[in-house]
Write an enzyme that holds these catalytic residues in place. Structure first.
Site, PDB file in Angstrom:
ATOM      1  N   ASP A   9       0.862  -1.189   0.000  1.00  0.00           N
ATOM      2  CA  ASP A   9       0.000   0.000   0.000  1.00  0.00           C
ATOM      3  C   ASP A   9       0.896   1.236   0.000  1.00  0.00           C
ATOM      4  O   ASP A   9       1.674   1.445   0.936  1.00  0.00           O
ATOM      5  CB  ASP A   9      -0.893  -0.018   1.245  1.00  0.00           C
ATOM      6  CG  ASP A   9      -1.986   1.039   1.195  1.00  0.00           C
ATOM      7  OD1 ASP A   9      -2.123   1.707   0.161  1.00  0.00           O
ATOM      8  OD2 ASP A   9      -2.696   1.192   2.210  1.00  0.00           O
ATOM      9  N   ASP A 104      -3.023   2.371  -6.000  1.00  0.00           N
ATOM     10  CA  ASP A 104      -1.888   2.424  -5.080  1.00  0.00           C
ATOM     11  C   ASP A 104      -1.779   1.243  -4.134  1.00  0.00           C
ATOM     12  O   ASP A 104      -1.004   1.294  -3.180  1.00  0.00           O
ATOM     13  CB  ASP A 104      -1.948   3.720  -4.275  1.00  0.00           C
ATOM     14  CG  ASP A 104      -3.195   3.812  -3.401  1.00  0.00           C
ATOM     15  OD1 ASP A 104      -4.209   3.206  -3.779  1.00  0.00           O
ATOM     16  OD2 ASP A 104      -3.149   4.472  -2.357  1.00  0.00           O
ATOM     17  N   GLU A 105      -2.526   0.180  -4.374  1.00  0.00           N
ATOM     18  CA  GLU A 105      -2.376  -0.990  -3.509  1.00  0.00           C
ATOM     19  C   GLU A 105      -2.690  -2.263  -4.273  1.00  0.00           C
ATOM     20  O   GLU A 105      -3.460  -2.268  -5.235  1.00  0.00           O
ATOM     21  CB  GLU A 105      -3.243  -0.884  -2.255  1.00  0.00           C
ATOM     22  CG  GLU A 105      -4.724  -0.881  -2.512  1.00  0.00           C
ATOM     23  CD  GLU A 105      -5.543  -0.943  -1.219  1.00  0.00           C
ATOM     24  OE1 GLU A 105      -5.143  -1.682  -0.294  1.00  0.00           O
ATOM     25  OE2 GLU A 105      -6.577  -0.254  -1.166  1.00  0.00           O
TER      26      GLU A 105
END
Length: 352
Positions: A9, A104-105
């Site tokens: 993350d 983003d993860e």
């Protein structure tokens, strides 16, 4: 045999990209989205802003009251997508079993990797190091034998940290885990759990399964499974999109049906464009309209529909407006549900 799952993350992703590319934004309270002067809502903020109680999905006006010197930028989604692809390319150097959750993860299954002699911990550390050295961004990681624990673990040592839960510590980790950290346990559910005297994983583990299901239905079973270290979900290489939607937050509340209909007309054009781009061949199974009122409460009306129909959105709008009760409208959203049938996949199992 036991799987090795990493959850990566990025730390304050949008804000971090902005600060990376603009040195004047570094080290100051920074938020993305909304408007300095309007009625927008923040997408995210950095840790400097969080010290003032600012959080994602907070109205910009409220955030500026908490922190008058907060810098708010509109953001650059195209740049975030470009950087996200660069991050994905880094992931692919370590495994091809990647399940993106957002820009983003992602989950990574490194069970079968021979890198670093098969150490999931060293792989996660190297991924974080590579992201920082090549993209000048920091990421946090969680490493565990099951998905939900990997995700929880990635948040424990944020920012720029790692938390490893090996199989030998899995049960004790879950027993000590606060229930509010488990995905799906929101404020209302957490309050009900607390009323039952359930605060940590061990409390649920010792609770009668049938009573948990009685109180919380299907989620009660899921919660019971999680607290017994059961999560059979595999890392899905191909995630199936289940819906496509667009929405607009107005700079000032609107009140009339004419204004709402005009907004739906404009949103419909955006929805068509987005649908053609992200899911051109998916079968539509429903359409929906969402309204958020001036008191921040919202309502959603959805009905089955197998062909995209602009007029049907207008009908749904009428039904939603019947719940207005004199309140202004600050947001309108349109969405379509997609036929996203997906079979379960068997999870790979190898030595830890």
């Amino acid at each position: 045999m036991i799987s090795k799952i990493i959850h990566i993350d990025l730390d304050c992703y949008y804000a971090a990209v902005e600060a990376r590319d603009n040195p004047s934004l570094r080290g100051i309270p920074l938020a993305i989205g909304g408007s300095q002067f309007g009625r927008g809502v923040l997408s995210t903020c950095n840790y400097e802003a969080r010290k003032y109680g600012i959080r994602s999905a907070m109205p910009t006006a409220h955030a500026l009251r908490l922190c008058p010197h907060l810098t708010v930028v509109s953001g650059n989604m195209e740049e975030y997508k470009v950087v996200s692809q660069q991050i994905r390319e880094i992931f692919a150097r370590y495994t091809d079993v990647i399940e993106p959750l957002s820009l983003d993860e992602a989950y990574l299954d490194v069970t079968n990797s021979t890198l670093f002699k098969g150490s999931a911990t060293l792989i996660a550390q190297d991924i974080r190091k590579t992201i920082e050295s090549e993209l000048h961004l920091t990421a946090s990681a969680g490493v565990a034998p099951i998905k939900f624990v990997a995700k929880v673990a990635s948040d424990i040592n944020k920012p720029n940290g790692i938390c490893v839960v090996p199989p030998s510590e899995l049960n004790s980790f879950i027993e000590e885990l606060e229930l509010g950290k488990i995905s799906g346990v929101g404020k209302v559910t957490l309050h009900k759990l607390h009323q039952l005297g359930l605060f940590h994983g061990k409390d649920v583990k010792d609770y009668e399964q049938h009573l948990l299901v009685k109180h919380f239905g299907r989620f009660g079973q899921t919660l019971w499974d999680r607290c017994h270290s059961i999560d059979k979900r595999a890392v899905e290489v191909s995630r199936v999109r289940k819906s496509v939607g667009v929405e607009r937050t107005f700079s000032a509340d609107i009140y009339t049906e004419v204004e709402c209909t005009e907004a739906v007309d404009n949103l419909y054009l955006s929805l068509v464009t987005r649908l053609e781009k992200v899911s051109p061949e998916k079968e539509i199974v429903r359409q929906g309209v969402k309204l958020k009122f001036s008191d921040f409460k919202q309502t959603t009306v959805e009905h089955k529909k197998h062909t995209l129909d602009k007029g049907f959105f207008t009908e749904l709008l009428q039904e939603a407006l019947s719940r207005k009760n004199g309140r202004g409208i600050r947001l309108i959203g349109l969405s379509v549900g997609l036929n996203a049938e997906q079979g379960d996949k068997e999870q790979m199992s190898f030595d830890w």
